[in-house]
Scaffold this active site. Sequence first.
Site, PDB file in Angstrom:
ATOM      1  N   ASP A 448      35.347   8.288   2.157  1.00 18.86           N
ATOM      2  CA  ASP A 448      34.607   9.332   1.456  1.00 18.86           C
ATOM      3  C   ASP A 448      33.118   8.976   1.404  1.00 18.86           C
ATOM      4  O   ASP A 448      32.713   7.839   1.638  1.00 18.86           O
ATOM      5  CB  ASP A 448      35.161   9.477   0.036  1.00 18.86           C
ATOM      6  N   GLU A 451      26.867  10.347   2.580  1.00 18.67           N
ATOM      7  CA  GLU A 451      25.781  11.309   2.801  1.00 18.67           C
ATOM      8  C   GLU A 451      24.531  10.971   1.984  1.00 18.67           C
ATOM      9  O   GLU A 451      23.405  11.185   2.447  1.00 18.67           O
ATOM     10  CB  GLU A 451      26.230  12.726   2.406  1.00 18.67           C
ATOM     11  N   ASP A 515      34.510  19.109  -0.570  1.00 17.52           N
ATOM     12  CA  ASP A 515      34.892  19.725  -1.848  1.00 17.52           C
ATOM     13  C   ASP A 515      34.708  21.240  -1.826  1.00 17.52           C
ATOM     14  O   ASP A 515      33.588  21.741  -1.729  1.00 17.52           O
ATOM     15  CB  ASP A 515      34.060  19.132  -2.986  1.00 17.52           C
TER      16      ASP A 515
END
Length: 781
Positions: A448, A451, A515
Site C-alpha cells: 500500500d 504516493e 480507495d
Amino acid sequence: MRFNDGFWLLKSGVKPYFGQQVVQILPSETLDGYNLQVSTKPVKHRGDTLGGPVLSVRVHSPTEGVIGVKIDHFRGAQAFAKPDIALFPDDPPIPSVALADGDGIWSIASGDLIAEITQEPYTITFKSPTRTLTSAGPKYQAIYDVPHKWTLRSASNGSCLATDFSSNPNPAKTPELVRYVHSELNLSPGELVYGLGEQFGAFVKNGQSVSVWNQDGGTSSEQAYKCVPFYITNRNYGVFVNHPGEVEVEVGSEKVSRVGVSVAGESLEYFIIYGTTPLDILERYTRLTGRPALLPAWTFGLWLSTSFLTSYDSHTVSGFLQGMQERDCNVRVFHLDCFWMKQYEWCSFTFDPDNFPDPEGYLSAIKEAYGVKICVWINPYISQLSPIFDEAVAGGYLIQRTDGTPWQWDLWQPGLGVVDFTNPAAREWYAGKLDALIDLGIDTFKTDFGERIPHTGIQFFDGSDPMRMHNTYSVLYNQLVFEVLERRLGRGEAVVFARSSTAGGQRFPVHWGGDCESTFEAMAESLRGALSLTASGFGFASHDIGGFEGHPPPEIYNRWVAYGLFSSHSRLHGSGSYRVPWQYGEEAAHIMAKFVDTKHRLMPYIYAQALQATAKGHPIQRAMFLEFPEDRTTHYLDRQYMLGPSLLVAPVFVPEGEVSEYYIPAGRWTSFWDPSRYVDGPIWMKEIVPISEIPVWVRPGSVLCLGPPGTGRPDYDYTIGLEVRVYEIISGQTIVAEIPSGRGDEIAGYVRAIAGYNGKTDVVASQGIHVALVENHKVWV
C-alpha cells in the site's frame, strides 16, 4: 502546463523560445537517426547566430516501429539527472532504421513508421504507409521561462514546484522563473486519446489537463495513484514521454487541436509508437518499458480481506472462512489489513502480540484448515513509535532532509519516516523484515501507499533528483517486494497487491484501484481507472469489490461482485464493514458462489490470457476500442469491456428494475449463460438485468475451453475434464485454443476446432488434453 492566454497571446511574464529553423542536420554516429541544431529565431546571416537558445534535437529509432524525439536545452545538468525510466528491461530492441534525404526533407523509416523532417520551417511529420499520423508543426517545440505564480495548479496545490536549473542556485528559495521544455503534437479531427495511467475521470482524455504525478486522492478526483506518461490514440499510434518526474499533459485543452506535453527542466524526450492495431502499439510499448511478470494461478481466485477497521481474532477469521467454504464461495487468498500490527506502530513488521500471541501457529492453522494463501498489508513508512524506527534512523535507511536529519511528518502515523530505497543497505534491511514474515508463512504482500513521497528540501542516498524520484519511488518499492517473493518462492510464484505505480511498474503486478466509495458512481470510476490503466501497458487490474468507504446496499454489493469476478483479480475489501456475502443476505452468497465457480471454470482461458500479457503486454481486461478499433462506436465505451479477446462483459450500473444499456459490435454473439440466446450486432442492447446476472457475450469465432464445475479453486489441472464450446466459426475455418498447464508458462497442449460444411465442427485435442464435453454453438455455412 498552460502557457497561453487564449490561442494568440501568452500569459503575463511568460517568455518563449520556439524551435523555428534547423541550422544543421547530420546523421547520428550510430546511424539510428539524425542530430539537429534548431535555432529559436530566424537565421538569415552569421550575425543571427550570436546569442539566444539553440535546441539540440535528436530524432532516432530505438526499436522497430518506434521513433523518438529528444529535445535538449542545457545539456550539462543531464549527467546528474536521475533516476531514468529503464528501457528494454525484458526484451531486446529490434533494430530497424533507414535514413534518407532529398528535396529538403530528411526521413527516418523504422518498420512501417516514417518521420519526415523539414528545415525551414522546422517540422516533424510522422506517417504510416497509409496516412499521416500526427505532426509537430512550426513552433510546436519550445522552452519557456515561466513566472513561479503560473506553476501553481489546484491539481497539486503547488506541491509539484520544479527547480529552474539555470537561474536558481539556491533550491531552498522559491525561483522567480521556472524553466519548461514543451512539445506539441497535432490532433486530427475525430482523434481520441486514452491512457496516461489509472485516471478516474472521463475515459476519453480529450479536453483534460492531466498531471503525471502520483497522489493519494481516492478514485473520485483528478488525482491518481498510478500516473503513466504514455497515451494511445485511435489513430494507430501511442506516445511515451520518457521522463520519470512530473509530466504535464494538455490533451486538446490549452490548444484544442494539439496535445501539449511539458516537463520542468532542460530536456524532454518522447517516442511515437506505431501499430496497425492498438494491441500492436501496447506490444511495442511494453517491449520498451517492460512486460508484466508471470503470475501464479492461485492469484486469480477470490481474495478476502479482514477489512481495515474490523476484527482479526481467530474466531472471526475462522468463522468467515468457514462460512465462505460452506456457501461454496471458496477463498484462495486471505488478507490481513493494517491492524495485524499494533496501532501507531506501522510499519513494525511484527504481529500485534495482544491479538496474535502465536502468529506462526495462527497462520498455519488457517492455511491447513481452509487451503488459503496469506497476504499482509505493508507500506514504506515507519512510525517513530515503531520499535524499528531507531534502527532505521541509526542505519540511515530513511529519506533525509538536506541537513542530514530524517524527513518526518504526522499525516499517516506519528512522526513517520519514509524508507529510502535508493540506499542498498536500506533495501537489504527492508527485505530482511519481509523474509522474517515469509518464514512465518506469509505468501504475498499488499504494498500500500508509496504516493506521498517528499520532493522538496530532501535528499536521496544515491543523489537522485527528488522531483524525478517522486513517481519512480513506487516502482522501486514494488520491485523490491516482488523480487524478495520471487527469490524466496521461485519465479512465477511472486505477486504483490499494489496501489501506486508508474511507467515500468507493470512488471510487478497486481495493481488495484485504491480507495473508492460504495456507490454505482464509484464502481464506474473503478472501471474507468482500470481501463485507462490497462490501456497504459498494465496487464492486470483489480478493485475493492463493494467499495472501500461506506457500507454498500445489497444491490450495489451484488452488482459489484459480478463485475469483480469478471476482472483479472478479485478482492473483497472494505474500510469499516465486512464484505462477506451473508452480511448482504443469503441470496448474495448464492450469487457469489455462481460467479466464483464461473471464474474457476474460465481459468484455462484466463490463464492463457495471462500468458499473453507476459509475452506481449496484452491486458486481460481491455477497453472495447482495443479489440474493435474499426468500430467507431467502441471508441467511447467505458462501462463495458472485453475480458481477453472473446468475452464481452457489461456490468450493471443502474438500480434494479431500470434498463441497463450496452453495445454489441458486428457479428452474431452468443450469451455465455444461455447458448440458445444470440444477437446480431452492431446493436445497442437495452434490458432489465436480474440482480443475480451480468451480461456476458461470446464473440463469434471463439473457442472457449472451460474447466469442470465445482473445483473450488482457480489452480487445478487445466488439461482434465475440459468443456469445449465452439461459437459461430465459419465453415472451412480452423481455430486453435492453447491449453496452459497452469504451472508457469508451460503450454500443455491445444484444442483444435475445425468447421465443416455441414453446419458442425470437429474438435481435436492434442495428446494429454482430456475433453469431457463438446458444444457446437452453430457454424456459419
